[in-house]
Structures are given as structure tokens and as C-alpha cells.
Design a protein around this motif. Structure first.
Motif, mmCIF file in Angstrom:
data_model
loop_
_atom_site.group_PDB
_atom_site.id
_atom_site.type_symbol
_atom_site.label_atom_id
_atom_site.label_comp_id
_atom_site.label_asym_id
_atom_site.label_seq_id
_atom_site.Cartn_x
_atom_site.Cartn_y
_atom_site.Cartn_z
ATOM 1 N N LYS A 157 0.861 -1.184 0.000
ATOM 2 C CA LYS A 157 0.000 0.000 0.000
ATOM 3 C C LYS A 157 0.893 1.228 0.000
ATOM 4 C CE LYS A 157 -2.393 1.870 3.726
ATOM 5 N NZ LYS A 157 -3.376 1.715 4.817
ATOM 6 N N ASP A 184 -3.593 4.768 -0.318
ATOM 7 C CA ASP A 184 -4.350 5.348 0.796
ATOM 8 C C ASP A 184 -4.182 6.865 0.776
ATOM 9 O OD1 ASP A 184 -5.620 5.998 3.138
ATOM 10 O OD2 ASP A 184 -4.268 4.879 4.463
ATOM 11 N N ASN A 186 -5.905 8.968 2.860
ATOM 12 C CA ASN A 186 -6.176 9.595 4.162
ATOM 13 C C ASN A 186 -6.985 10.885 4.030
ATOM 14 O OD1 ASN A 186 -3.229 8.117 4.975
ATOM 15 N ND2 ASN A 186 -4.863 7.976 6.485
ATOM 16 N N GLU A 209 -8.074 3.636 -0.758
ATOM 17 C CA GLU A 209 -8.504 3.756 0.636
ATOM 18 C C GLU A 209 -8.816 5.203 1.007
ATOM 19 O OE1 GLU A 209 -5.906 1.665 3.258
ATOM 20 O OE2 GLU A 209 -6.610 2.715 5.038
ATOM 21 N N ASP A 234 -11.690 3.563 5.840
ATOM 22 C CA ASP A 234 -10.903 3.467 7.071
ATOM 23 C C ASP A 234 -11.540 4.439 8.066
ATOM 24 O OD1 ASP A 234 -8.996 3.954 9.071
ATOM 25 O OD2 ASP A 234 -7.294 4.095 7.741
ATOM 26 N N ASN A 256 -10.998 -1.308 6.181
ATOM 27 C CA ASN A 256 -9.786 -1.408 6.979
ATOM 28 C C ASN A 256 -10.228 -1.328 8.440
ATOM 29 O OD1 ASN A 256 -7.621 -0.701 8.591
ATOM 30 N ND2 ASN A 256 -6.858 0.929 7.272
HETATM 31 MG MG LIG Z 1 -5.857 4.436 6.076
#
Ligand SMILES: [Mg+2]
Length: 365
Positions: A157, A184, A186, A209, A234, A256
Motif C-alpha cells: 500500500k 491510501d 487519508n 482507501e 478506514d 480497513n
Molecule cells: Mg488508512
């Protein structure tokens, strides 16, 4: 039997600075908890950090609610599920709740002489391990991915942020056309970036993600309808009810699971069940935990319902020396949970004290 509860505020340097769209972390500053009663001693870790970047919780908010509200609720050593019923009077603060909930899982598993992975349910006996690569120069990320692939990690990832995603993903895919790769963000994008995000479909990611807001489901469902790449959530999934809503809305097909984010292992198991029932997938994430928190993640990641490799790297990926004397080792991209009672970790008390900025007692035996 009376229980003694102590805390240690630790500071441990990371081997490699870890950069996400939130910023760069160079050390792990967090709380370790120790619960002792009779001959049983249990440990857990709160996954909060010094700053509330990932969620609104940080070390100070966690210690505030643990000291004033959650600690008295565990004085009679309740089972984790009983503690969660008591703790439900406090809204949110899932990472703080999880720290004590997991402490009780470890305590009761140790008291019964059962490994935690088995007490949680249907353990496969191993966790499939992936790695999360923080942002760096593209050349360094490619180099680190090469070394991770050689070590046998089962999924790579990469952390990305708006504006850097194409450079990173193009370079990685040029060098590694066939690896299981995910990205990812975020929470770094908004739905206005849908056209840009759709162009990432060409990289054949296992999933993207948390591209959008930290508590969003609706816009993720709109984005998921436009992208071929599966969406993994997530930050947005804070409990199993949210997981059900996310599947109902088509906001994600992968989750996640971080025990800290959802309030502990009891709720993590429920989220994993929701994913299995809805035909989705799940895996266990990480928050740069020491060997204490890592042991809970690996026990959870070994459960039958957890079907994707997680971010549960062995300890030596993050720290030159861990506070546990029996760190995990990865063989063929897998880590086996410890065989001993509870998490099975052996905490080095002298080293734990030596990396502690502060320690004290919350419940006297
Ligand atoms: Mg994450």
C-alpha cells in the motif's frame, strides 16, 4: 480481586519517518497500560498520538477520559463486552475505550490460559501481512517497495496525496506491473476530484482507501459508482452500524478495521462479520503500534473473516528495539499469533520504563 492499573507514556523513535497526507511522524508517543491482579498481568496500548490528525482523539483526550471515566469501570475486572456496555454512556472516544477493552481481553485470556487469537473465535493460525509505504521521493518509494516485495509482503500500500498520486502510482506500476497494490489518500480529496480519481483506475489497484472526508459515506457512495477501483473505508467506519450503512449505500466494498478506531476487539469482530455477510472484504490496519498493540492486531487479523492482507508488519519494520522481548517474525508473508495465553507478548519492564516520559497509577490494587 482488586486490580492495579498503571500507565506509561512512551516515546520511541521510528526507524523511518512515516509521511502521510496528514504530515510526517518521526516517533511514536503514546500510552501503554498495565493491568495486574493476582498472578495475572496484562498490557494494552492506546493508538492515539500527540496530535488529532487521524481523528479528533489524541493522547491528552484519551488520558482524560480513561483517568476520569473508563478506569473506574474496570476495577472489578469485567469481561470486555460488559465493559463496553458500561462505557457506552460516554459518546465516542473509541481509541480510549479500545485501550481498556483490549486490556480486558488480554487479562481474561491470560487468566484462562487461552491465546487471544483463539478466544476471539475462528483463528486461521496466521495473519497475511501487507506493508504501508509512507510518502517519500518516488525513487525511494520504489526502492522500498522492491525490498518489501523481496521480503514476501503480500500486498503493498502506498500513501498518496492530491497532486502526487500520478507520479507515485505510475512509477510503482512501471517497476512492479503485477504486485497487489493499493493507495491510501487519508481523506485528501473531495468529490470535486472525481474526474482525477477515475483516472487512477488504470493502475489496477486492489482498492483506493479513504479518498474523501473522514466521516463521509454519501460522497464515497457517489464516487464508488463512478470508479472501477473498489473503495476501501478506514476513517469513516467507527462502528459496525456505520459498516452496515456503508454497504447499504454502496460507499465501499472493503473495510480497513482498526480496533482503536471502532472501540476495541468486540466491535472489530462485528465489523468483520458485516463485511463477510455483505460479500465485502476486510483487513486489519495499523497505527504505528509498538509490539503491545501489534499483538492485538495480529490476533484479530488471524480471524477467518479477515480475508485481505493487513498493515501488520513485524516489529523490526518500525523500531530498532521494541518494548516486547518476543517480537513477531514474518515467514512467507505471514505472521503467526503467539501461542501463549492472551497476546503472549513478554514486555520488558526495564526497557518500557527507560522509554517512558511519564508513568503512574490509575487504580491502586
Ligand atoms: Mg488508512
Amino acid at each position: 480481586m482488586a486490580a492495579g492499573l498503571s500507565y506509561y507514556k512512551i516515546s520511541m523513535p521510528l526507524l523511518t519517518p512515516f509521511t502521510t497526507s496528514f504530515g510526517t511522524q518521526t516517533e511514536r508517543i503514546g500510552y501503554i497500560f498495565r493491568l495486574a491482579s493476582g498472578s495475572v498481568t496484562a498490557y494494552s496500548e492506546c493508538v492515539t498520538g500527540e496530535e488529532p490528525h487521524y481523528s479528533y482523539e489524541d493522547n491528552e483526550t484519551a488520558m482524560h477520559v480513561i483517568r476520569n471515566f473508563f478506569s473506574p469501570m474496570i476495577a472489578d475486572l469485567p469481561q470486555p463486552r460488559v465493559f463496553m456496555e458500561r462505557a457506552s454512556v460516554i459518546k465516542g472516544h473509541n481509541m480510549a475505550k479500545a485501550a481498556l477493552e483490549m486490556l480486558l481481553w488480554d487479562y481474561h485470556s491470560r487468566a484462562e490460559g487461552i491465546p487471544l487469537a483463539r478466544r476471539l473465535g475462528d483463528s486461521k493460525g496466521h495473519a497475511d501481512v501487507g506493508i504501508s509505504i509512507g510518502m517519500d521521493s518516488v525513487q525511494d518509494m520504489v526502492r522500498r517497495i522492491g525490498s518489501a516485495v523481496e521480503k514476501g509482503y503480500r500486498r503493498i500500500k502506498v500513501k498518496v496525496e492530491k497532486g502526487k498520486e500520478f507520479g507515485i502510482l505510475s512509477a510503482v506500476r512501471d517497476s512492479f506491473p503485477d504486485i497487489k497494490l493499493s493507495a491510501d489518500a487519508n481523506t485528501d480529496y473531495t468529490l470535486k476530484d472525481a474526474e482525477l480519481l477515475k483516472r487512477l483506475d488504470r493502475f489496477n489497484l486492489v482498492y483506493m482507501e479513504q479518498p474523501l472526508g473522514h466521516d463521509d459515506l454519501l460522497d464515497h457512495s457517489r464516487l464508488a459508482r463512478q470508479m472501477a477501483t473498489p473503495i476501501c473505508l478506514d476513517e469513516s467506519i467507527t462502528d459496525s452500524a456505520k459498516a452496515e450503512q456503508a454497504f447499504d449505500m454502496g460507499a465501499c466494498s472493503v473495510i480497513n478495521i482498526k480496533p482503536g478506531r471502532v472501540g476495541g476487539l468486540t466491535e472489530s469482530l462485528k465489523v468483520a462479520s458485516v463485511c463477510a455477510e455483505r460479500g465485502g472484504h476486510c483487513w486489519v490496519g495499523g497505527m504505528l503500534e509498538t509490539g503491545v498493540g501489534r499483538a492485538f492486531n495480529i490476533s484479530l487479523a488471524s480471524q477467518g473473516n479477515v480475508d485481505y492482507p493487513g498493515d501488520t508488519s513485524p516489529n523490526d519494520r518500525y523500531f530498532s528495539r521494541d518494548i516486547v522481548d518476543n517480537p513477531f517474525h514474518m515467514v512467507d508473508g505471514r505472521i503467526r499469533p503467539n501461542d501463549g495465553p492472551g497476546t503472549g507478548i513478554v514486555v520488558n519492564g526495564a526497557y518500557l520504563s527507560s522509554v517512558s516520559l511519564e508513568q503512574g497509577s490509575l487504580l491502586k490494587p
